[in-house]
Design a protein around this motif. Structure first.
Motif, PDB file in Angstrom:
ATOM      1  N   VAL A   1     -16.958 -31.347 -14.474  1.00  0.00           N
ATOM      2  CA  VAL A   1     -17.650 -30.188 -13.885  1.00  0.00           C
ATOM      3  C   VAL A   1     -18.390 -30.630 -12.625  1.00  0.00           C
ATOM      4  N   THR A   2     -18.592 -29.675 -11.712  1.00  0.00           N
ATOM      5  CA  THR A   2     -19.433 -29.932 -10.532  1.00  0.00           C
ATOM      6  C   THR A   2     -20.876 -29.541 -10.873  1.00  0.00           C
ATOM      7  N   GLY A   3     -21.817 -30.168 -10.216  1.00  0.00           N
ATOM      8  CA  GLY A   3     -23.221 -29.720 -10.267  1.00  0.00           C
ATOM      9  C   GLY A   3     -23.843 -29.771 -11.655  1.00  0.00           C
ATOM     10  N   PHE A   4     -24.857 -28.916 -11.823  1.00  0.00           N
ATOM     11  CA  PHE A   4     -25.591 -28.827 -13.092  1.00  0.00           C
ATOM     12  C   PHE A   4     -25.138 -27.602 -13.884  1.00  0.00           C
ATOM     13  N   LEU A   5     -25.237 -27.700 -15.191  1.00  0.00           N
ATOM     14  CA  LEU A   5     -24.917 -26.558 -16.052  1.00  0.00           C
ATOM     15  C   LEU A   5     -26.198 -25.937 -16.596  1.00  0.00           C
ATOM     16  N   GLY A   6     -26.179 -24.630 -16.753  1.00  0.00           N
ATOM     17  CA  GLY A   6     -27.319 -23.941 -17.374  1.00  0.00           C
ATOM     18  C   GLY A   6     -28.439 -23.590 -16.399  1.00  0.00           C
TER      19      GLY A   6
ATOM     20  N   GLU B   1     -15.926 -27.583  -1.937  1.00  0.00           N
ATOM     21  CA  GLU B   1     -15.776 -28.601  -2.965  1.00  0.00           C
ATOM     22  C   GLU B   1     -14.390 -28.503  -3.606  1.00  0.00           C
ATOM     23  N   ALA B   2     -13.970 -27.258  -3.878  1.00  0.00           N
ATOM     24  CA  ALA B   2     -12.669 -27.060  -4.522  1.00  0.00           C
ATOM     25  C   ALA B   2     -11.538 -27.484  -3.592  1.00  0.00           C
ATOM     26  N   CYS B   3     -11.666 -27.177  -2.292  1.00  0.00           N
ATOM     27  CA  CYS B   3     -10.615 -27.568  -1.342  1.00  0.00           C
ATOM     28  C   CYS B   3     -10.530 -29.086  -1.249  1.00  0.00           C
ATOM     29  N   PHE B   4     -11.700 -29.735  -1.218  1.00  0.00           N
ATOM     30  CA  PHE B   4     -11.742 -31.200  -1.192  1.00  0.00           C
ATOM     31  C   PHE B   4     -10.959 -31.754  -2.382  1.00  0.00           C
ATOM     32  N   LEU B   5     -11.269 -31.242  -3.564  1.00  0.00           N
ATOM     33  CA  LEU B   5     -10.620 -31.743  -4.780  1.00  0.00           C
ATOM     34  C   LEU B   5      -9.122 -31.424  -4.763  1.00  0.00           C
ATOM     35  N   ALA B   6      -8.804 -30.188  -4.383  1.00  0.00           N
ATOM     36  CA  ALA B   6      -7.396 -29.781  -4.424  1.00  0.00           C
ATOM     37  C   ALA B   6      -6.554 -30.594  -3.447  1.00  0.00           C
ATOM     38  N   ASN B   7      -7.155 -30.982  -2.305  1.00  0.00           N
ATOM     39  CA  ASN B   7      -6.388 -31.711  -1.297  1.00  0.00           C
ATOM     40  C   ASN B   7      -6.242 -33.191  -1.617  1.00  0.00           C
ATOM     41  N   LEU B   8      -7.241 -33.759  -2.272  1.00  0.00           N
ATOM     42  CA  LEU B   8      -7.250 -35.216  -2.411  1.00  0.00           C
ATOM     43  C   LEU B   8      -6.802 -35.720  -3.767  1.00  0.00           C
ATOM     44  N   VAL B   9      -7.013 -34.902  -4.772  1.00  0.00           N
ATOM     45  CA  VAL B   9      -6.808 -35.405  -6.122  1.00  0.00           C
ATOM     46  C   VAL B   9      -5.782 -34.537  -6.834  1.00  0.00           C
ATOM     47  N   SER B  10      -5.133 -35.124  -7.810  1.00  0.00           N
ATOM     48  CA  SER B  10      -4.186 -34.332  -8.566  1.00  0.00           C
ATOM     49  C   SER B  10      -4.914 -33.680  -9.745  1.00  0.00           C
ATOM     50  N   ILE B  11      -5.199 -32.392  -9.562  1.00  0.00           N
ATOM     51  CA  ILE B  11      -5.937 -31.637 -10.579  1.00  0.00           C
ATOM     52  C   ILE B  11      -4.932 -30.838 -11.398  1.00  0.00           C
ATOM     53  N   ASN B  12      -5.059 -30.858 -12.696  1.00  0.00           N
ATOM     54  CA  ASN B  12      -4.061 -30.164 -13.524  1.00  0.00           C
ATOM     55  C   ASN B  12      -4.443 -28.725 -13.838  1.00  0.00           C
ATOM     56  N   SER B  13      -5.733 -28.453 -13.971  1.00  0.00           N
ATOM     57  CA  SER B  13      -6.154 -27.072 -14.245  1.00  0.00           C
ATOM     58  C   SER B  13      -7.578 -26.896 -13.731  1.00  0.00           C
ATOM     59  N   MET B  14      -7.914 -25.667 -13.394  1.00  0.00           N
ATOM     60  CA  MET B  14      -9.289 -25.432 -12.899  1.00  0.00           C
ATOM     61  C   MET B  14      -9.717 -23.989 -13.200  1.00  0.00           C
TER      62      MET B  14
ATOM     63  N   ASP C   1     -18.347 -40.763  -5.696  1.00  0.00           N
ATOM     64  CA  ASP C   1     -19.361 -41.080  -4.679  1.00  0.00           C
ATOM     65  C   ASP C   1     -19.106 -40.309  -3.393  1.00  0.00           C
ATOM     66  N   ARG C   2     -17.853 -40.245  -2.971  1.00  0.00           N
ATOM     67  CA  ARG C   2     -17.553 -39.505  -1.730  1.00  0.00           C
ATOM     68  C   ARG C   2     -17.866 -38.023  -1.879  1.00  0.00           C
ATOM     69  N   PHE C   3     -17.614 -37.517  -3.047  1.00  0.00           N
ATOM     70  CA  PHE C   3     -17.917 -36.102  -3.311  1.00  0.00           C
ATOM     71  C   PHE C   3     -19.418 -35.863  -3.188  1.00  0.00           C
ATOM     72  N   ARG C   4     -20.190 -36.773  -3.770  1.00  0.00           N
ATOM     73  CA  ARG C   4     -21.650 -36.612  -3.695  1.00  0.00           C
ATOM     74  C   ARG C   4     -22.149 -36.722  -2.254  1.00  0.00           C
ATOM     75  N   GLU C   5     -21.567 -37.682  -1.511  1.00  0.00           N
ATOM     76  CA  GLU C   5     -21.975 -37.825  -0.097  1.00  0.00           C
ATOM     77  C   GLU C   5     -21.629 -36.576   0.700  1.00  0.00           C
ATOM     78  N   ALA C   6     -20.447 -36.042   0.445  1.00  0.00           N
ATOM     79  CA  ALA C   6     -19.998 -34.885   1.231  1.00  0.00           C
ATOM     80  C   ALA C   6     -20.776 -33.617   0.885  1.00  0.00           C
TER      81      ALA C   6
ATOM     82  N   GLY D   1     -23.559 -33.401  -1.639  1.00  0.00           N
ATOM     83  CA  GLY D   1     -24.855 -33.509  -2.302  1.00  0.00           C
ATOM     84  C   GLY D   1     -24.800 -32.959  -3.717  1.00  0.00           C
ATOM     85  N   LEU D   2     -23.654 -33.120  -4.336  1.00  0.00           N
ATOM     86  CA  LEU D   2     -23.430 -32.505  -5.653  1.00  0.00           C
ATOM     87  C   LEU D   2     -22.749 -33.541  -6.547  1.00  0.00           C
TER      88      LEU D   2
END
Ligand code: ADP
Ligand code: MG
Length: 337
Positions: free
Chosen positions: A165-170, A206-219, A292-297, A299-300
């Motif tokens: 998950v991204t960020g905080f829950l609740g 954030e979603a575009c970053f993930l979708a472009n760089l990583v192989s995500i199976n479901s979201m 780490d790159r996600f957090r730098e880009a 702040g999450l």
């Protein structure tokens, strides 16, 4: 001035002016005709989603400004575009409003929709206005696009996938709880705790970053709560999931709100709605190199909260390794609260 005095067409004209000069070349015709004309990119597929936001069901006018209502409605719609790994193209705003409302209130609502949309290249290109016998109804339809065949769906999770998950829950639920017990005067003082509820931002980039760089199976985006939304990934993928309770990312502020009400912040994280974070699954070890790159880009944080398993259902595992079945208890419009 009351809407009952200005009339529909002068209000539409004001809305049109709010978008004047704000369109990119991707909108060849914006507000003012029977349809808007958009220019999708070649090789892309269109994605489309709609969300409705109803006074006294989704929001209370004592807490939300009209600007925030518009913003929040756009955020929910854009969050669905994010959940598919898509890029927004444009949005339509449907609004049913009492003739007793002030014109400026509706214009503020439109400004909220417009401003959030412009932050994410999602211009307001049209909509509809009708009279409401009472409560305010707001509907936002968003159009977006993804590379052909590349939409990230709820189905597609594989056995053994890690759940992230991204960020905080609740945090949004904690904001709601904070508002429920705060007086009108103290609301400004609790703004940092209520922002994620009142004025959330969708995780488009954030979603575009993930979708472009990583192989995500479901979201999926977390609009109803992790127990419900991860439950959807499970049922669409024909799998179950384990959730590690000690790894759920809960902010100190959310824990503090729950503690002060003698409630369990774990319950906020599992069942609190409207976080508008992303929940996704990917093969083992795929995400770690990007945290780490996600957090730098952004702040999450990115947090691994579970694993997809063959057996159906959701199981919570506590820090001692004890297992407990959990039921989807996120928000459901048609079930009693
Ligand atoms: P029609 O009767 O052909 O549906 P309308 O009179 O409802 O057209 O709308 C005229 C124009 O104003 C259209 O381009 C429509 O998309 C736009 N419009 C109407 N209401 C809104 C709104 N709430 N937000 C943005 N655009 C709107
Ligand atoms: Mg119309």
């Amino acid at each position: 001035m009351r809407i009952g005095q200005t009339g529909e067409f002068s209000l539409i004209e004001e809305i049109r002016k709010k978008m004047e000069g704000r369109y990119s070349p991707r909108v060849s015709l914006g507000i003012g005709d029977d349809c808007a004309v958009l220019v999708p990119e070649e090789g892309k597929e269109l994605i489309v989603s709609t969300d409705t936001f109803v006074e006294k069901i989704h929001f209370d006018l004592a807490w939300f400004s009209f600007y925030q209502i518009g913003w929040r409605a756009m955020a929910a719609a854009l969050s669905d575009i994010a959940a598919m790994g898509g890029a927004p193209l444009g949005a339509l705003l449907g609004c049913s409003v009492s003739v007793e409302r002030d014109k400026e209130e509706v214009i503020d609502l439109v400004r909220g929709v417009r401003d959030l949309g412009l932050l994410y290249d999602c211009p307001l290109v049209g909509g509809d206005l009708t009279r409401s016998p009472g409560e305010l109804f707001v509907n936002v339809t968003v159009l977006g696009e993804v590379d052909r065949g590349k939409a990230l769906c709820r189905a597609g999770a594989e056995e053994g996938d890690e759940v992230w998950v991204t960020g905080f829950l609740g945090a949004s639920h904690a904001g709601l709880k904070t508002l429920l017990r705060s007086s009108a005067v103290s609301r400004e003082a609790v703004r940092d705790r209520t922002d994620r509820y009142l004025q959330p931002t969708p995780r488009i980039r954030e979603a575009c970053f993930l979708a472009n760089l990583v192989s995500i199976n479901s979201m999926i985006d977390l609009s109803d709560g992790l127990s419900s939304d991860l439950g959807h990934i499970c049922s669409c993928s024909g799998l179950g999931a384990l959730i590690f309770s000690s790894s759920l990312p809960i902010s100190p502020e959310t824990k503090e709100v729950a503690r002060s009400l003698r409630e369990d912040s774990l319950d906020y994280a599992l069942n609190g709605g409207e976080d508008f974070e992303l929940c996704f699954t990917a093969g083992e070890g795929r995400i770690d190199p990007w945290v780490d790159r996600f957090r730098e880009a952004f702040g999450l944080s990115l947090t691994r909260v579970g694993r997809m398993v063959r057996d159906e259902g959701l199981i919570l595992i506590d820090s001692q390794g004890r297992k407990k079945d959990i039921q989807p208890r996120g928000f459901d419009h048609f079930l009693p609260v």
